[in-house]
Design an enzyme around this catalytic site. Structure first.
Site, PDB file in Angstrom:
ATOM      1  N   LYS A  73     -44.822 -73.588 -35.321  1.00  0.00           N
ATOM      2  CA  LYS A  73     -44.365 -74.472 -36.213  1.00  0.00           C
ATOM      3  C   LYS A  73     -43.633 -75.660 -35.470  1.00  0.00           C
ATOM      4  CE  LYS A  73     -39.719 -74.160 -37.009  1.00  0.00           C
ATOM      5  NZ  LYS A  73     -38.903 -75.225 -36.432  1.00  0.00           N
ATOM      6  N   PRO A  88     -43.550 -71.269 -26.468  1.00  0.00           N
ATOM      7  CA  PRO A  88     -42.155 -71.420 -25.583  1.00  0.00           C
ATOM      8  C   PRO A  88     -41.174 -70.584 -26.517  1.00  0.00           C
ATOM      9  CG  PRO A  88     -43.401 -73.540 -25.790  1.00  0.00           C
ATOM     10  CD  PRO A  88     -44.063 -72.572 -26.803  1.00  0.00           C
ATOM     11  N   ALA A  94     -37.145 -69.538 -27.443  1.00  0.00           N
ATOM     12  CA  ALA A  94     -36.022 -70.288 -27.827  1.00  0.00           C
ATOM     13  C   ALA A  94     -36.002 -71.861 -27.700  1.00  0.00           C
ATOM     14  CB  ALA A  94     -35.046 -70.141 -26.903  1.00  0.00           C
ATOM     15  N   ALA A  95     -37.213 -72.355 -28.334  1.00  0.00           N
ATOM     16  CA  ALA A  95     -37.897 -73.703 -28.262  1.00  0.00           C
ATOM     17  C   ALA A  95     -37.977 -74.449 -29.432  1.00  0.00           C
ATOM     18  CB  ALA A  95     -39.047 -73.740 -28.007  1.00  0.00           C
ATOM     19  N   GLY A  99     -40.493 -66.357 -32.398  1.00  0.00           N
ATOM     20  CA  GLY A  99     -39.800 -65.078 -32.787  1.00  0.00           C
ATOM     21  C   GLY A  99     -40.055 -64.777 -34.272  1.00  0.00           C
ATOM     22  N   ASP A 110     -36.831 -68.507 -41.349  1.00  0.00           N
ATOM     23  CA  ASP A 110     -38.081 -69.218 -41.158  1.00  0.00           C
ATOM     24  C   ASP A 110     -39.245 -68.144 -41.402  1.00  0.00           C
ATOM     25  OD1 ASP A 110     -37.088 -71.823 -40.618  1.00  0.00           O
ATOM     26  OD2 ASP A 110     -37.202 -71.175 -38.315  1.00  0.00           O
TER      27      ASP A 110
HETATM   28  P1  ATP Z   1     -36.430 -71.123 -34.464  1.00  0.00           P
HETATM   29  O1  ATP Z   1     -37.324 -72.439 -34.147  1.00  0.00           O
HETATM   30  O2  ATP Z   1     -36.799 -70.365 -35.625  1.00  0.00           O
HETATM   31  O3  ATP Z   1     -35.031 -71.200 -34.262  1.00  0.00           O
HETATM   32  P2  ATP Z   1     -36.942 -70.691 -31.588  1.00  0.00           P
HETATM   33  O4  ATP Z   1     -38.203 -71.088 -31.138  1.00  0.00           O
HETATM   34  O5  ATP Z   1     -35.857 -71.527 -31.427  1.00  0.00           O
HETATM   35  O6  ATP Z   1     -37.062 -70.297 -33.127  1.00  0.00           O
HETATM   36  P3  ATP Z   1     -37.369 -67.869 -30.720  1.00  0.00           P
HETATM   37  O7  ATP Z   1     -38.504 -68.120 -29.577  1.00  0.00           O
HETATM   38  O8  ATP Z   1     -37.855 -67.392 -31.942  1.00  0.00           O
HETATM   39  O9  ATP Z   1     -36.557 -69.291 -30.912  1.00  0.00           O
HETATM   40  O10 ATP Z   1     -36.133 -66.897 -29.870  1.00  0.00           O
HETATM   41  C1  ATP Z   1     -35.012 -67.044 -30.155  1.00  0.00           C
HETATM   42  C2  ATP Z   1     -34.428 -65.693 -29.343  1.00  0.00           C
HETATM   43  O11 ATP Z   1     -34.966 -64.557 -30.085  1.00  0.00           O
HETATM   44  C3  ATP Z   1     -34.760 -65.461 -27.907  1.00  0.00           C
HETATM   45  O12 ATP Z   1     -33.601 -65.619 -27.061  1.00  0.00           O
HETATM   46  C4  ATP Z   1     -35.501 -64.156 -27.683  1.00  0.00           C
HETATM   47  O13 ATP Z   1     -35.021 -63.341 -26.877  1.00  0.00           O
HETATM   48  C5  ATP Z   1     -35.148 -63.471 -29.143  1.00  0.00           C
HETATM   49  N1  ATP Z   1     -36.264 -62.933 -29.757  1.00  0.00           N
HETATM   50  C6  ATP Z   1     -36.567 -61.780 -30.213  1.00  0.00           C
HETATM   51  N2  ATP Z   1     -37.978 -61.397 -30.432  1.00  0.00           N
HETATM   52  C7  ATP Z   1     -38.663 -62.453 -30.086  1.00  0.00           C
HETATM   53  C8  ATP Z   1     -40.012 -62.803 -29.981  1.00  0.00           C
HETATM   54  N3  ATP Z   1     -40.888 -61.828 -30.595  1.00  0.00           N
HETATM   55  N4  ATP Z   1     -40.414 -63.791 -29.642  1.00  0.00           N
HETATM   56  C9  ATP Z   1     -39.613 -64.712 -28.954  1.00  0.00           C
HETATM   57  N5  ATP Z   1     -38.214 -64.512 -29.254  1.00  0.00           N
HETATM   58  C10 ATP Z   1     -37.793 -63.266 -29.583  1.00  0.00           C
END
Ligand code: ATP
Length: 286
Positions: free
Chosen positions: A11, A95, A97-98, A103, A137
């Site tokens: 998203k 990507p 943590a993006a 996750g 989320d």
């Molecule tokens: P959000 O937009 O909900 O804040 P994000 O895109 O910033 O999510 P994610 O990619 O969901 O962040 O990952 C955040 C952290 O969660 C990472 O440091 C990662 O190690 C951990 N994580 C655990 N499971 C997963 C997964 N299946 N995919 C991605 N990251 C994961």
């Protein structure tokens, strides 16, 4: 059924406002979530021996109980006292943590997939109630599309999808933790708020200019100060013909909205040539 494939869509937030910090530390948000055509793929397969075995093509992710996929699977296995186990293969494209809820999308796909694979009979609202225990989320990611998200993210109202457009999504090579960004946001000191109600109106009128003119994310007040590359990508995308550009979620991913595919492709090349981002996608809303 012995195996099932699920897509976990990423998203972006075309609008993100934080109304206040609650006494329990959570932030009350008002944001517009939008699925984009960029997804991870999960293959879920029953197996006789109990437990969860996760494999992935991505070397960075944990494969144990820290992975949200394992947390989601454990939750359902415990709730329904499932005796069999499951093998899960994740092909990761979103990507990490993006600010794209990768996750959460994987966890939601796991809940949907296992519900079907084991015939658990959960309704969508029931899966959302389970999902929110793992992340704010996840209820959105279970359904996707265009949604107004309020509360801590769990109060969802469907909205019309935006008119067709092309997106350039660029993640600079930095990792930004969601907890850090919210922790450093002073919700009570914000002097500007995005016009989320106006954006909803523009979605109802299918007015692309009204949507792009109202892109706004209060979390940029934290991240842009810390990571100027976010601003540089945003400005480059606009110079290259984007109607507008914005950071998604807690960042650092930036997206630009374009009317023409060719312009979007050229802008993506410019970001790549400028070495501003390593992961760059040209895609659409979906
Ligand atoms: P959000 O937009 O909900 O804040 P994000 O895109 O910033 O999510 P994610 O990619 O969901 O962040 O990952 C955040 C952290 O969660 C990472 O440091 C990662 O190690 C951990 N994580 C655990 N499971 C997963 C997964 N299946 N995919 C991605 N990251 C994961």
């Amino acid at each position: 059924m012995e195996r099932i494939t699920q897509r976990a869509y990423a998203k972006i937030n075309i609008g993100l406002d934080v109304l206040r910090r609650r006494a329990d530390g959570y932030h009350e948000v008002k944001m517009i979530m939008q699925t984009v055509d960029l997804y991870d793929e999960l293959i879920l397969e029953k197996r006789k021996q109990p437990g969860i075995a996760l494999r992935t093509d991505n070397g960075e992710l944990p494969l144990d109980g820290d992975n949200l996929i394992c947390k989601a699977a454990e939750l359902l296995i415990r709730e329904k006292d499932i005796q069999e186990g499951v093998n899960i293969m994740l092909t990761k494209r979103i990507p990490i943590a993006a600010g794209m809820a990768g996750g959460s999308a994987d966890a939601a796909a796991t809940l949907r997939g296992l519900n079907e694979l084991f015939g658990l009979g959960y309704s969508v609202p029931e899966l959302q109630t389970l999902g929110v225990k793992l992340g704010a989320d996840i209820p959105y990611c279970i359904v996707g599309g265009t949604m107004l998200s309020e509360g801590i993210g769990e109060i969802l109202t469907p909205l019309p999808a935006p008119p067709a457009a092309y997106l350039v999504i660029a993640k600079p090579d930095i990792n930004v933790s969601t907890a850090y960004v919210y922790g450093n946001l002073h919700a009570d000191r914000l002097t500007w708020h995005p016009d989320i109600d106006g954006m909803i109106d523009a979605l109802r009128k299918q007015d692309l200019g009204g949507i792009t003119g109202r892109l706004g994310n209060v979390l940029e007040t934290v991240t842009v100060r810390e990571y100027p590359v976010i601003e540089r990508i945003r400005e480059l995308l606009k110079m290259q013909g984007a109607e507008n550009a914005l950071m998604s979620g807690s960042g650092p991913t930036v997206f630009g909205i374009f009317k023409e595919k060719e312009t979007a492709e050229r802008a993506a090349e410019a970001v790549e040539c400028g070495k501003l981002a390593k992961q760059i996608f040209v895609t659409t809303f979906c």
